[in-house]
Write a protein that holds these residues in place. Structure first.
Motif, PDB file in Angstrom:
ATOM      1  N   VAL A 291      13.737  27.653 -40.806  1.00  0.00           N
ATOM      2  CA  VAL A 291      14.023  26.670 -39.757  1.00  0.00           C
ATOM      3  C   VAL A 291      12.731  26.395 -39.007  1.00  0.00           C
TER       4      VAL A 291
ATOM      5  N   VAL B   3      17.112  33.433 -37.290  1.00  0.00           N
ATOM      6  CA  VAL B   3      18.023  32.755 -38.214  1.00  0.00           C
ATOM      7  C   VAL B   3      18.068  33.529 -39.523  1.00  0.00           C
TER       8      VAL B   3
ATOM      9  N   ASP C 215      20.539  24.786 -38.766  1.00  0.00           N
ATOM     10  CA  ASP C 215      19.356  24.177 -38.197  1.00  0.00           C
ATOM     11  C   ASP C 215      19.711  23.776 -36.770  1.00  0.00           C
TER      12      ASP C 215
ATOM     13  N   ASN D  46      21.715  24.143 -42.530  1.00  0.00           N
ATOM     14  CA  ASN D  46      20.313  24.170 -42.907  1.00  0.00           C
ATOM     15  C   ASN D  46      20.134  23.547 -44.285  1.00  0.00           C
TER      16      ASN D  46
ATOM     17  N   ASN E 107      17.520  23.078 -45.867  1.00  0.00           N
ATOM     18  CA  ASN E 107      16.434  23.667 -46.648  1.00  0.00           C
ATOM     19  C   ASN E 107      16.947  24.545 -47.784  1.00  0.00           C
TER      20      ASN E 107
ATOM     21  N   CYS F 124      22.423  30.248 -41.351  1.00  0.00           N
ATOM     22  CA  CYS F 124      22.326  29.027 -42.153  1.00  0.00           C
ATOM     23  C   CYS F 124      22.458  27.758 -41.321  1.00  0.00           C
TER      24      CYS F 124
ATOM     25  N   SER G 243      12.845  33.327 -39.302  1.00  0.00           N
ATOM     26  CA  SER G 243      14.040  33.464 -40.124  1.00  0.00           C
ATOM     27  C   SER G 243      13.884  34.605 -41.106  1.00  0.00           C
TER      28      SER G 243
ATOM     29  N   ASP H 267      23.895  18.623 -48.056  1.00  0.00           N
ATOM     30  CA  ASP H 267      23.478  18.772 -46.669  1.00  0.00           C
ATOM     31  C   ASP H 267      24.655  18.493 -45.744  1.00  0.00           C
TER      32      ASP H 267
END
Length: 336
Positions: free
Chosen positions: A149, A144, A126, A190, A192, A124, A154, A185
Motif C-alpha cells: 500500500v 497492512v 487500500d 487492494n 495490487n 488487503c 505492509s 479490483d
C-alpha cells in the motif's frame, strides 16, 4: 484468583517484569517470559486490561479492519493476530466491512476516530487520501497485511514473483496454452494483489515467448463458486481449450478443478491447475500451489505493533513474506 504479586513471587521477578512479560513487551528474555506465563497459567492469574489501561493511558486493544470474514486468508490472519494478542493480554476490536463500501465511513469516522484502539491492522485494503489523513492525525501505529500500500508499511508475499514462479512451473512441464483465473479490483480493496499476480503471469509467458490470450484471462472473484462458474464458461466456448490454468488463489483453483469435472475433464491429464495460498483443503484436492502463511503474517504484524507500543523504535520498512512451490497431483505434462 491469584494476583500479580503471587506470580512475581513464584518466578522471582518484579511485578513490573511480570506485567511486561504478559503483555509481550520488549526487554524481557524468552526464558523469563516463558516462566512468567507458565506461573500465571498455573496460578490462574488473569491480567486486568482496565487497570493496565488506566496506568498507561492506553485502551490495550488492537483494531483490525477486514473486508469480510468469509475468506480463508482473512480468517487465518485473524488467528495469527489473536494468538499474539492473547499472550500479550491485549484485546482485539474487529471492524468487519462486510464487503460494503458504506461501512468504511462508519469505521473511520465513528469508530477508529474515537480512539478506542492503540494501533491498527488492516487486511488487503487500500486507503483513500482522506483515510490516510485521518490515520496520520491519530498517530496510531498502522500496518497492512496482504499486498503493498502506497505510503504505508505492509507484510505480504511478492505477488508478481509468486505468480511468475507458479506460471513457470506449468511452462516447465511443457504447457504452452495456459489460462489465468484472477481476481478483480473490488471497490476499496487492494488492487495490487490481483494486478501483481496478473503481471507475474504475463511476464512468465512473455519470457517463454508464449501468447497471452485475452479471452483466457478471466475473473474468478477469489472464491470457489465464482471460480467454478468462470472456468465453466471458459470451457463451454468453442475452439481450443487451455491445457493448464494458473489461479490467483487456491479457492479459485478448487473451483477450476470442479469445473473440469463438470466437463468430464481429468486433472491433471486433461487440465493442470495451480493456485496460490496452500489453503487448508489444498492437500485434499491434491492441489499444486504457491504456499504462504497468512497466520504467520498476522502474528508478525501484531508483534511489530505491540513492540512499538512497548517503546521499540518504529520502522517504516515493509516485510516480504515467504512463498514456496508445493507440487501435488493437480499438475503434470500435457497429454496432447
Amino acid at each position: 484468583m491469584a494476583g500479580i504479586e503471587e506470580v512475581a513471587r513464584a518466578t522471582g521477578v518484579s511485578t513490573a517484569t511480570v506485567s511486561r512479560a504478559l503483555r509481550g513487551l520488549p526487554n524481557v528474555s524468552d526464558k523469563t517470559r516463558a516462566a512468567v506465563r507458565r506461573a500465571a497459567d498455573e496460578l490462574g492469574y488473569v491480567a486486568s486490561s482496565s487497570a493496565s489501561g488506566l496506568a498507561s493511558g492506553r485502551t490495550l486493544a488492537l483494531g483490525v479492519v477486514v473486508p469480510s470474514v468469509s475468506r480463508w486468508f482473512y480468517t487465518q490472519v485473524l488467528e495469527g493476530v489473536d494468538a499474539e494478542l492473547r499472550s500479550a493480554s491485549y484485546d482485539m476490536i474487529l471492524f468487519n466491512l462486510g464487503g460494503h463500501r458504506g461501512d468504511r465511513e462508519r469505521v473511520f469516522h465513528r469508530s477508529i476516530l474515537r480512539k478506542r484502539t492503540d494501533a491498527l491492522l488492516a487486511l488487503c485494503l487500500d486507503f483513500t487520501a482522506e483515510e490516510r489523513e485521518q490515520l496520520a492525525t491519530l498517530g496510531h501505529p498502522t500496518i497492512v497485511v496482504g499486498g503493498p500500500v502506497k505510503g504505508l508499511r505492509s507484510i505480504g508475499i511478492d505477488e508478481k514473483s509468486t505468480a511468475r514462479t507458479a506460471t513457470e512451473h506449468l511452462i516447465s512441464l511443457g504447457h504452452t496454452e495456459i489460462a489465468h483465473l484472477g481476481g478483480e479490483d473490488e471497490e476499496g480493496l487492494n488492487s495490487n494483489v490481483p494486478v501483481g499476480r496478473l503481471r507475474g503471469f504475463e511476464q512468465a509467458m512473455r519470457t517463454a515467448h508464449l501468447p497471452v490470450r485475452p479471452e483466457w484471462v478471466i475473473p474468478g472473484g477469489f472464491s470457489l463458486p465464482e471460480g467454478r462458474a468462470a472456468v465453466n464458461r471458459l470451457l463451454d466456448r468453442p475452439g481450443p481449450r487451455p491445457t493448464a490454468i494458473f489461479a490467483g488463489s487456491d479457492e479459485m483453483a478448487f473451483g477450476a478443478i470442479l469445473a473440469a469435472g463438470d466437463h468430464r475433464l481429468r486433472v491433471p491429464e486433461d487440465l493442470s491447475v495451480i493456485g496460490i495460498d496452500d489453503h487448508d483443503y489444498a492437500e485434499c484436492f491434491g492441489l499444486t500451489t504457491m504456499a504462504q502463511s497468512p497466520f504467520e503474517q498476522g502474528a508478525l504484524a501484531t508483534r511489530i505493533l505491540l513492540d512499538e507500543l512497548g517503546g521499540a523504535e518504529p520502522s517504516t520498512r515493509s516485510v516480504r513474506a515467504d512463498a514456496r512451490l508445493v507440487v501435488r497431483r493437480s499438475t503434470a505434462a500435457p497429454s496432447r
